[in-house]
Design a protein around this motif. Sequence first.
Motif, PDB file in Angstrom:
ATOM      1  N   GLY C  24      65.350 -11.821  81.140  1.00 21.86           N
ATOM      2  CA  GLY C  24      65.094 -12.630  82.321  1.00 21.86           C
ATOM      3  C   GLY C  24      65.159 -14.124  82.068  1.00 21.86           C
ATOM      4  N   GLY C  25      65.841 -14.822  82.936  1.00 23.42           N
ATOM      5  CA  GLY C  25      65.793 -16.282  82.911  1.00 23.42           C
ATOM      6  C   GLY C  25      66.801 -16.959  82.012  1.00 23.42           C
ATOM      7  N   ALA C  26      67.317 -16.239  81.019  1.00 21.42           N
ATOM      8  CA  ALA C  26      68.209 -16.893  80.071  1.00 21.42           C
ATOM      9  C   ALA C  26      69.657 -16.701  80.485  1.00 21.42           C
ATOM     10  CB  ALA C  26      67.999 -16.344  78.666  1.00 21.42           C
ATOM     11  N   ASN C 248      67.041 -24.735  75.208  1.00 21.12           N
ATOM     12  CA  ASN C 248      68.258 -23.982  74.909  1.00 21.12           C
ATOM     13  C   ASN C 248      68.495 -23.001  76.047  1.00 21.12           C
ATOM     14  OD1 ASN C 248      70.141 -21.986  73.836  1.00 21.12           O
ATOM     15  ND2 ASN C 248      69.819 -23.045  71.884  1.00 21.12           N
ATOM     16  N   PRO C 249      69.682 -23.047  76.657  1.00 19.96           N
ATOM     17  CA  PRO C 249      69.910 -22.180  77.831  1.00 19.96           C
ATOM     18  C   PRO C 249      69.914 -20.701  77.497  1.00 19.96           C
ATOM     19  CG  PRO C 249      71.907 -23.401  77.244  1.00 19.96           C
ATOM     20  CD  PRO C 249      70.813 -23.957  76.410  1.00 19.96           C
ATOM     21  N   PHE C 250      70.017 -20.338  76.202  1.00 14.01           N
ATOM     22  CA  PHE C 250      70.087 -18.916  75.856  1.00 14.01           C
ATOM     23  C   PHE C 250      68.747 -18.350  75.416  1.00 14.01           C
ATOM     24  CE2 PHE C 250      74.280 -20.723  75.394  1.00 14.01           C
ATOM     25  CZ  PHE C 250      75.028 -19.848  76.161  1.00 14.01           C
ATOM     26  N   MET C 251      67.747 -19.220  75.322  1.00  8.09           N
ATOM     27  CA  MET C 251      66.416 -18.766  74.933  1.00  8.09           C
ATOM     28  C   MET C 251      65.753 -18.142  76.154  1.00  8.09           C
ATOM     29  SD  MET C 251      64.309 -18.853  72.360  1.00  8.09           S
ATOM     30  CE  MET C 251      62.618 -18.277  72.216  1.00  8.09           C
ATOM     31  N   ALA C 252      65.090 -16.984  75.951  1.00  9.61           N
ATOM     32  CA  ALA C 252      64.377 -16.374  77.067  1.00  9.61           C
ATOM     33  C   ALA C 252      63.197 -17.258  77.438  1.00  9.61           C
ATOM     34  CB  ALA C 252      63.891 -14.982  76.674  1.00  9.61           C
ATOM     35  N   GLY C 253      62.994 -17.448  78.713  1.00 11.40           N
ATOM     36  CA  GLY C 253      61.866 -18.272  79.118  1.00 11.40           C
ATOM     37  C   GLY C 253      62.032 -18.744  80.542  1.00 11.40           C
ATOM     38  N   ASP C 254      61.252 -19.757  80.908  1.00 13.55           N
ATOM     39  CA  ASP C 254      61.289 -20.282  82.270  1.00 13.55           C
ATOM     40  C   ASP C 254      61.194 -21.797  82.188  1.00 13.55           C
ATOM     41  OD1 ASP C 254      61.143 -20.726  84.936  1.00 13.55           O
ATOM     42  OD2 ASP C 254      59.110 -19.949  85.191  1.00 13.55           O
ATOM     43  N   THR C 255      62.180 -22.483  82.750  1.00 17.89           N
ATOM     44  CA  THR C 255      62.193 -23.939  82.643  1.00 17.89           C
ATOM     45  C   THR C 255      61.569 -24.605  83.871  1.00 17.89           C
ATOM     46  OG1 THR C 255      64.391 -23.986  83.613  1.00 17.89           O
ATOM     47  CG2 THR C 255      64.270 -23.973  81.217  1.00 17.89           C
ATOM     48  N   HIS C 265      66.552 -24.258  91.523  1.00 19.56           N
ATOM     49  CA  HIS C 265      67.752 -24.344  90.693  1.00 19.56           C
ATOM     50  C   HIS C 265      67.434 -24.855  89.305  1.00 19.56           C
ATOM     51  CE1 HIS C 265      70.132 -23.226  94.070  1.00 19.56           C
ATOM     52  NE2 HIS C 265      69.651 -24.208  94.787  1.00 19.56           N
ATOM     53  N   ALA C 266      66.256 -24.456  88.811  1.00 22.84           N
ATOM     54  CA  ALA C 266      65.911 -24.827  87.445  1.00 22.84           C
ATOM     55  C   ALA C 266      66.948 -24.209  86.519  1.00 22.84           C
ATOM     56  CB  ALA C 266      64.521 -24.312  87.106  1.00 22.84           C
ATOM     57  N   PRO C 267      67.353 -24.932  85.462  1.00 24.29           N
ATOM     58  CA  PRO C 267      68.414 -24.406  84.592  1.00 24.29           C
ATOM     59  C   PRO C 267      67.958 -23.142  83.866  1.00 24.29           C
ATOM     60  CG  PRO C 267      67.442 -26.377  83.646  1.00 24.29           C
ATOM     61  CD  PRO C 267      66.862 -26.238  85.018  1.00 24.29           C
ATOM     62  N   PRO C 268      68.886 -22.278  83.491  1.00 23.04           N
ATOM     63  CA  PRO C 268      68.513 -21.067  82.765  1.00 23.04           C
ATOM     64  C   PRO C 268      68.013 -21.403  81.376  1.00 23.04           C
ATOM     65  CG  PRO C 268      70.889 -21.322  82.747  1.00 23.04           C
ATOM     66  CD  PRO C 268      70.344 -22.412  83.623  1.00 23.04           C
ATOM     67  N   GLY C 269      67.295 -20.454  80.779  1.00 18.40           N
ATOM     68  CA  GLY C 269      66.884 -20.631  79.400  1.00 18.40           C
ATOM     69  C   GLY C 269      65.431 -21.024  79.270  1.00 18.40           C
ATOM     70  N   GLY C 270      65.100 -21.534  78.103  1.00 14.76           N
ATOM     71  CA  GLY C 270      63.724 -21.894  77.823  1.00 14.76           C
ATOM     72  C   GLY C 270      63.664 -22.855  76.657  1.00 14.76           C
TER      73      GLY C 270
END
Lengths: 486, 190, 346
Positions: C24-26, C248-255, C265-270
Amino acid sequence: MSGHESSYTPTNGFTKWLDKRLPIVRFANDTVVTFPTPKNLNYWYTFGGILAVCLAVQILTGVILAMHYEPNVNGAFASVERIMRDVPFGWLLRNIHANGASMFFFAVYIHMFRGLYYGSYKAPREVLWILGCVIFLLMIATAFLGYMLPWGQMSYHGANVITSLFGAIPLVGESLQTWILGGPSIGNQTLQRFFSLHYLLPFMIAAVVILHIWALHVPGNNNPTGVEVQDVEKDTVPFHPYYTLKDSFGIVLFLIVFAYFVFYAPNALGHADQSIEANPLVTPAHIVPEWYMLPFYAILRAITFDLGPIPAKLLGVIFMFAAIAILFVLPWLDTSKVKSMRYRPVARQFFFGFVAVCLLLGWCGASTPSNPVFPALQGEDALVVSYTQDGVEATSTYKGGGEAYVDAKRFMDGLPEDASPSLSAVPAPAFTFSQLSLILTFCYFGYFFILFFIGLTEKPKELPESIHKSVLKRHKATSATTAPAE
Amino acid sequence: MTEQTAQPLDETVDDDRRNFIHIATGAVAFGGVAAFAIAAIDQWNPAADTRAASSLDVDISKVPLGSEIRVLIGGKPFFLRHRTPAEIAEAEAVNVENLRDPETDDERLRPMQDGKLNRAMLITSGACTHLGCVPVGPAQGNTGEYGGWYCPCHGSEYDTSGRIRKGPAPKNLPIPNYVYVSDTVVNISL
Amino acid sequence: MKAFRILAAGLAGLSFAAMAHAEGGAAHPHEPEGGWPFEGAFGQFDLPSVQRGYQVYREVCSSCHSMKLLSYRNLGEQGGPFFDPEYPNPNNNPYVKALAADVEILSPTPNEFGDYDFRPATPADQFKSPFANENAARAANNGAAPPDLSVIVKARHGGASYIYSLLTGYPHEDAISTREVTPAVVTTPASDNGTPDDPTDDIAEVTTPAVIQTVIDVSKVHIAGHDAAEGEHGEAGLLIQPAGQYYNPFMAGDTTPQYEGDPRHAPPGGFLSMGPQLLPDRVTYADGTEATPEQMAHDVAQFLAWASEPKQTNRKSLGLPVMIYLGILTILLWFSYKRVWRKIEH
């Protein structure tokens, strides 16, 4: 066994001597060689043999893995990886065992749906069906215990979730949970007892399988017409070589699928979090069971409301166990005298619906409950500005695309300094998996109750007089349709 | 298809039993089971980590003169004995022909990297060839009647070359596979 | 029955597809150009790349990340990067011995005085761990223990592609800038305890000196493999990096909490505690390969893929004969079965 005179004649001195003392050769001969079997069984019936192979493979590879596995919280994870790396052919045996569980459930579900479709649970095979349900329960228990052993993140937190279900039982629940865990939480003692039981249960399954086969051989096989055998000579063939070969063919086709997973996609059915060693302090983002438990998991999560004095958690547990328990009473829920769905036009449609419900429940189990089922239909999130005005908390909502953000931002800038506004996105209301699960749960149980009423009102199609006649009729029909092509 | 055959089924089946296709199928199926059995049996062999633990570099410079050190490799005991000149002379003076397991002292040593024998250092297995007890030696203050080792289990006596001289043991203490990595380090492997 | 089969197959496919969801999120991890050589039924590891990957691990990653399930001997085992057919037993392989001896470890067994000495590693020893235990690792790394990398490729959705994407996915330095803010102006969740009337909170805000924030201009972040979605994230917005953390856009998380802009429209990643590591020429490859960040990420991801499943080569090479065997047996059984049944109406 009944309806079937023993045709075994000992040929030499030793077998004659043995036959008088322990007629084991006679027993084997009557059970798997000369046993009269309806000659119209289709490939769906090979799954019984496939399941026997699955059980044998799981026990064999399991006993071998136990030679190398270390049931200890400090060593379990590393010992499983050691099997994959250092033990000769350990990677193969472990991949077979881990994927074998999935294959076992895949086969058992087809076997059960086949029984449902052809009415194999009806008189005189109720005990056969119930023994099958007992095997299914034991399989679930064995799979659950075995999933704990690699001591990955899903092992630990999955077991945590499931054992806490026992805690939902009134009065005895918490004591029961502590008793199962052997402590306040899952620990080394839990792993050891799970390992012990995981080794024991497959042999109990094997014992019940023997009873299952015994119970099969008393009334004999059901068949796709649901019409009982009338003339052994005309309606049946001996099990060997007719069904040993047909089953073997089915088994090898099944092994191709099995081998594909073992050699080319050994981790496809697993979860990445299982490769992270268990850490009680960090729960994975999504706890999902193995795929074969997903429908039951979906039913468990579908219940989010209290019913009178029963809290939602307990109600979910009740529904989940009821989903299996209802199978035990199915022979008495289905009132139709006709066994096979081939001749039950109405019930047949409901059966296909039931299969779809089970698969969709699996989908729900794999999905996050709060997510929308149809993301494409999901409207854009609304923006909500929360702020305080004169000491009172207030919100202001903006809907729409980019301009909504501009409006919200302008509104926030216009607020006095002590308003401390914050902006958040609130998803538009949607049809969620949680709601879908609830609907499907009622459909799941509804099927069994609807069978009761369909059986009373449905007008079945004309049944064939005998297995033999139905076979001849079918052959005439196919030769008639193929004739013009020739 | 014609109408149902009237003859008993068993006969047709028996006639057919020797058909090539059935024999071929049976043979191929048996071959598959046998191939799987290879994997199921091979896993009884030592695992890679067990094999990796079956070799050890030992520093022999620290073995005290006239005594020995004992090392465990893969759970098996080995003796590394630093012999005195008197012990070496005693080992070489033995008339080999009278021994139960005839071996000269030279045969029980391995050359160093320059090809010469290091007569001061005797390396043997530490398991009595009778029933596998670990004999006592100089470190325990009992070297037995022949100055080497004495096995307390059943009274086998070994000389300063590790050869069986008296008692029930049938063979000399075996010499393990070892090589001199340098003048002071030997690599012993199982 | 046909309807049943089609329905069942379709729904089964659907439920399997649903299981294969991204974390999720990444952003969804992408493969390097040309894909991975070890993918597919016949794919094998590119051993020179795995060898270079070991060098990257040894010289870069191993200062923080352990690989406890590997021993130096694994490098010289069949299918391993430094396997030499002359030395089937990797413990004798001089190159593996030299690689091991290159590392000084604390001996796991005590010496004759009961102390633990430092000594050069042997092929039988486990890879040296940079920290004595997890607490030490956490204390030395700003509270976040670097994960063990032994099975990391199996332990992450996306596998080797995830490692590759993460290592090369940090935003370009053009997108990163710093700004000075006084907490009174910007109330980030970190400096606001959520109760506006709390006097201690207000005092803290007033007396806290201006802080330097690292901010990322999201419109300049290019997410590889996500060109189509560019417009979606192309809106102006600033992402505030928490201290000691890296976007990092590929890290799972929530920005979302760190995003100044439209929260929808927060960017993907964490955010993760590891900063970009594979800067150009961080290592010098002996074979002359240019050490670009992409090359190093490719090599180390392939090394980690090998380390996660060293027997992958054996698995695939045994798979083919097994499949052929089962195919032959199927055909034979079919004829055998049809022959037995040929006189039976069924």
